[in-house]
Structures are given as structure tokens and as C-alpha cells.
Design a protein around this motif. Sequence first.
Motif: not given
Length: 299
Positions: A53-72
Amino acid sequence: MSNSLLIIGCGYLGLRVGRIAQQSGWQVHATTRSRFGTLAAEGFDPIAFDWNDSRTLRHLPSATHVLIAVAYDRHSRVDRFASQVDGLARVIRYLDDGRPAEQSADLCYISTTGVYHQTGGVWVDESSPTHPTREGGKAHLAAEAKLRSLRVGRPTTTLRLAGIYGPGRVPRAADVIAGRPIASPPTGHLNLIHVDDAATAVMNSFDNQRFASRARSPLYVVADDEPVVRREFYQEIARATRSAEPTFVDPMVDSGVRFRSETDKRIWNRRVRRDLLPQMQYPTYREGLRDVLQSVPRT
């Protein structure tokens, strides 16, 4: 600038990574669609987010590090490739938009050893060919390629994880303890990694001091030191819980177990042992099961 971690997909692994980061004094943000109370109780900043849902992208904060661990999500209305590949690309473009490479977040992406197609118990590592036959492996491989194309010159690490186990997650342990037949072939190898060691690998991938004299690899396969034949793994569960010798039946034709058993490879973990896990807490399934099952009631 103090360290902060944004966890996109804060599940079984993400929670443990977040706890380690928090203990190190990092601020931790974690995305969720429903588990706000659970994440807040951990001391994390819960973020309402759905990468489909592209509308929720604006909720993402800036961070020095990012972990992406999304299960389908198998119950999603979005197909696997649209979610795992397009969703990932959407997030990367948003996080990196307008940022020079030197100001980019250090990113760790969780992939899977399911990208390997090999059979016959052959050894595979980061240089082995990948021609996955299952949809999950295909989607992760495509996501890896998308990530490489979008993050050229930006700090990025892909971890292809073997099967994660740990507290509350030991494959078929309940069946072994109850004396139920295991719906799985007794042959073929399991490649495993304890969740605590996997979380340590993630955090160590962010540790630039480790790579002062050696370049960090963009890719690691993450598994423990000893691939194990399925029968031996379940026999170890039986010994640890004083249960009867496990028996086996053929899995259903359309079951995930049958599909997974069509490949049979052994993960060579030399690179991750050198760079990220020189001291593994659970170097084989024996130590891991001993720790996880010690509080399980014996029969």
C-alpha cells in the motif's frame, strides 16, 4: 549521529534483532499491520505499514540502518511476486529518494537458501548457481536482483538464511513428542540456523569495524556448521525429550514439505563464519535443540 534501526517485517527474527539493537542503545522502529501493542511492549516504535500500500510509505521514518525481513502473506490478495519484488522496490525507492549514496541507510535484506535448486546432497555456497523451482525461491531471487539494481554504490547486504529454528519453533517437535508419524521423507538434508545466531549475523553485518581490513561481501549464506539428514534431526528431538523413536509417512502430494524435499543440498558456511559469525552460539543442531527443548515436558 546515533544509530537507529528500521525493521520492515518484525516477526520471529526481527524481534530478536530489535532486542539486540536496543540493548546496544539503538532506537528501534518496527513496522506492523496489527501488532502495535506487542512491539510497543518491546520498547520499539511501532509503525503502521504495508508495503503493498503506497499510501503507508510516508509513515516510514529515517534510520541509519534498515532490516527487511518480510515474509509473504499467503492470505494476501497480492501475488507473491507483486509483493516480494514490487513491494521491496517501492520501499527502496522511497527510502533512498534524494539521498546521496554516502548518506544512505545501511540495509540488510533477508533472503533464503530456497534459491538453490541442487539435489543429491551437494555442497553449495554464495558462488553456486541458483535455478529455484519453487515460487518462494524464484521470488526471493528476483528480489535480490532488484535490490542490487536499485542500490548500486549503497551499503547493502543480502543474507540467504537456512531454516530458522529456536524457542517456540522446532519443526515437527510436537509430533515427535506425541508419537505421531512425521509427514516427511526421512532422507535428504536440513540446513538450519538458530534464530539467535541469525540475529547476530544481521547485527554484525552492520558493524563497519569488522570490515576495516576486508571488504564486506554483499551476499552471505547463513547456516550452522552441520547439515543434518532429516531422520537424524528428528531422532535428536526424540532423545532430547525422551520420546519414542520417530516414524515417517509420505507427505501429501501438494504439501510444502514434499516440494522442499525435492531439493537436497548442504550449505557451506565458510564466508559467514569468517565475517559475521566467527563465534556461533549454536554451531550445530545438537546444541540448539538442547537449549530449546530443555524446558519441554518429557514423556
